[in-house]
Write an enzyme that holds these catalytic residues in place. Structure first.
Site, PDB file in Angstrom:
ATOM      1  CD  GLU A   1      -2.862  -1.444   0.373  1.00 38.57           C
ATOM      2  OE1 GLU A   1      -2.781  -0.834  -0.709  1.00 38.57           O
ATOM      3  OE2 GLU A   1      -3.772  -2.236   0.647  1.00 38.57           O
TER       4      GLU A   1
ATOM      5  CE1 TYR B   1      -9.931  14.611  22.727  1.00 34.39           C
ATOM      6  CE2 TYR B   1      -9.539  12.274  22.367  1.00 34.39           C
ATOM      7  CZ  TYR B   1      -9.069  13.531  22.721  1.00 34.39           C
ATOM      8  OH  TYR B   1      -7.748  13.700  23.056  1.00 34.39           O
TER       9      TYR B   1
HETATM   10  O1  LIG Z   1      -5.192  -5.551   3.201  1.00 39.02           O
HETATM   11  C1  LIG Z   1      -4.065  -5.666   2.689  1.00 39.02           C
HETATM   12  O2  LIG Z   1      -3.672  -6.644   2.044  1.00 39.02           O
HETATM   13  C2  LIG Z   1      -3.084  -4.511   2.935  1.00 39.02           C
HETATM   14  O3  LIG Z   1      -3.798  -3.310   2.892  1.00 39.02           O
HETATM   15  C3  LIG Z   1      -2.529  -4.682   4.309  1.00 39.02           C
HETATM   16  O4  LIG Z   1      -3.165  -4.289   5.266  1.00 39.02           O
HETATM   17  C4  LIG Z   1      -1.249  -5.383   4.511  1.00 39.02           C
HETATM   18  O5  LIG Z   1      -0.421  -5.316   3.355  1.00 39.02           O
HETATM   19  P1  LIG Z   1       1.161  -5.157   3.498  1.00 39.02           P
HETATM   20  O6  LIG Z   1       1.412  -3.834   4.167  1.00 39.02           O
HETATM   21  O7  LIG Z   1       1.694  -5.221   2.104  1.00 39.02           O
HETATM   22  O8  LIG Z   1       1.616  -6.285   4.371  1.00 39.02           O
HETATM   23 ZN   LIG Z   2      -5.219  -3.570   4.489  1.00 39.02          ZN
END
Ligand SMILES: O=C(O)[C@@H](O)C(=O)COP(=O)(O)O
Ligand SMILES: [Zn+2]
Length: 207
Positions: free
Chosen positions: A74, A120
């Protein structure tokens, strides 16, 4: 903050999320901007509870992988936010239970999926738009977040989970927790009638 301090903070906050159940398995990713303008990010497939300061990924704002393990899939949506929101210095993405449950509901208000009923969240986060569902890692997540980033501090990826920004990783983490607790309240309240904050009450909190 030195780069070493930033690395240690990312490890500490990742472990804190994991130990308290906000992150499980290898879900989620964190990033922060270093003083040199490069990004420090969690490696793809890493467990937030077991990060190693020496293997965190370092990338340029343009996406060039400089060092460490391969960055999160990501990283392009993290970059899209930094590039379109200069005050953003950290991004948190989790699959935390209640926000992810919320992200799976039909009929969410795509302009703001958390209608305010406590102060909040209004004071810290503001409106939370919904990004339509795309497969994790899809370039369209970055395209949509680039468009929304200048106007919001948090986003809900449909059928996926939250993305929250901050002026520091600490702030992004705190805001993520505030949003997660708000989502927990939504499910705790269930079908009971909620007294939402009035427009005037929300305006007062924002002023
Ligand atoms: O949901 C997903 O696959 C990604 O958004 C995630 O949360 C984990 O992906 P990486 O950061 O590549 O491990
Ligand atoms: Zn994710």
């Amino acid at each position: 903050m030195t780069e070493q301090q930033a690395r240690e903070q990312m490890v500490k906050l990742g472990a804190s999320f994991f130990q308290r159940g906000y992150a499980t398995g290898s879900a989620g990713n964190l990033s922060m901007m270093l003083e040199d303008g490069h990004l420090l990010a969690t490696p793809t497939g890493s467990c937030l509870g077991e990060l190693d300061p020496d293997t965190l990924s370092k990338v340029t704002l343009d996406g060039e992988w400089l060092s460490g393990d391969k960055p999160s899939k990501e990283i392009s949506f993290h970059r899209a936010i930094y590039l379109n929101k200069p005050e953003c210095k950290a991004v948190v993405h989790l699959h935390s239970l209640y926000l992810t449950a919320l992200s799976c509901l039909q009929g969410l208000d795509s302009k703001n999926c958390i209608k305010p009923f406590t102060p909040y969240v209004v004071m810290r986060v503001g409106d939370v738009p919904v990004v339509p569902y795309y497969r994790p890692g899809d370039a369209r997540l970055g395209e949509d977040l680039a468009r929304l980033a200048p106007h919001f501090n948090a986003f809900l990826l449909a059928n996926h989970g939250p993305v929250v920004v901050g002026k520091s990783l600490r702030e992004a983490a705190d805001n993520t927790e505030e949003l997660e607790e708000t989502a927990r309240l939504i499910f705790t309240l269930g079908d009971r009638p909620i007294r939402y904050l009035s427009d005037d009450e929300v305006a007062e909190l924002r002023s």
